[in-house]
Design an enzyme around this catalytic site. Sequence first.
Site, PDB file in Angstrom:
ATOM      1  N   ASP A 173       0.851  -1.197   0.000  1.00 52.52           N
ATOM      2  CA  ASP A 173       0.000   0.000   0.000  1.00 52.52           C
ATOM      3  C   ASP A 173       0.886   1.247   0.000  1.00 52.52           C
ATOM      4  O   ASP A 173       2.051   1.203   0.411  1.00 52.52           O
ATOM      5  CB  ASP A 173      -0.887   0.028   1.251  1.00 52.52           C
ATOM      6  CG  ASP A 173      -1.832  -1.164   1.293  1.00 52.52           C
ATOM      7  OD1 ASP A 173      -2.134  -1.716   0.226  1.00 52.52           O
ATOM      8  OD2 ASP A 173      -2.240  -1.535   2.413  1.00 52.52           O
TER       9      ASP A 173
HETATM   10  N1  URA Z   1      -1.137  -6.044   3.715  1.00 55.00           N
HETATM   11  C1  URA Z   1      -1.651  -4.789   3.763  1.00 55.00           C
HETATM   12  O1  URA Z   1      -2.694  -4.555   4.356  1.00 55.00           O
HETATM   13  N2  URA Z   1      -0.968  -3.806   3.156  1.00 55.00           N
HETATM   14  C2  URA Z   1       0.205  -3.994   2.522  1.00 55.00           C
HETATM   15  O2  URA Z   1       0.776  -3.041   1.993  1.00 55.00           O
HETATM   16  C3  URA Z   1       0.733  -5.298   2.466  1.00 55.00           C
HETATM   17  C4  URA Z   1       0.039  -6.312   3.074  1.00 55.00           C
END
Ligand code: URA
Length: 239
Positions: free
Chosen positions: A103
């Site tokens: 993310d």
């Molecule tokens: N899980 C998440 O919620 N976000 C990420 O960036 C990676 C794994």
Amino acid sequence: MERLDKILASQGAKSRKDVKEIIKSGRIAVNGKTVRDCAAKISENDKVSLDGTVVDLKKHIYIMLNKPQGIVSASNSKSEKTVVELVPNSLFRSGLFPAGRLDKDTVGFVLITDDGDFAHRILSPKNHIIKTYEARLANALTEEQRMMLQNGITLSDGTTCKESKVRIIEDGSEPLVEIQICEGKYHQIKRMFAAVDNKVTFLKRTKMGDLELDETLKPGECREITSEELLIIQNGKNF
Ligand code: URA
């Protein structure tokens, strides 16, 4: 067998046009003989040199990035800075993409490559390659909640997650935990903790397979992954 200009352009920062000019000017030799023909066919076994220095011809490149916050895990974006834009010219080549997305607000280990088969191998849940994260939580985590996450939890929309491993690094009202998963569902870790009424306030990927993020890389820095390290990634299969 591949065209000389194509193979050289695929190796680094130089465009096909620049490569053609370099070849025509007689700076390239194949197996010790100057070659000015851009269309000359060469194989991986041929020894290509530029100005007398052997060029290490690699089929693919694998890069470790320490991703900072605020960068999107994509190859290109009209409006936002991408992880591929952080790759320095010395490692850049066309076709790079992140093998597995983090993310925008997640930090840590992103593997960037131009090798689609390798990316599929390490990302497919069938192959069980473990991804390790550190997560700071907004609330304390009970043993019961930890076990629910480990046993494979169902998210609010009915999505089921495979088993995971959760270890408390720093206990307390805002604990720091390590969580290991072998899938990459959308916002998976944030949604897993939400499913036990908790909230992730900070998330960092620390390992892919058994390969740890190189902590000498400052946020935003990259380095090439060695062939030995590629095996270490693929070996990381058991919790
Ligand atoms: N899980 C998440 O919620 N976000 C990420 O960036 C990676 C794994």
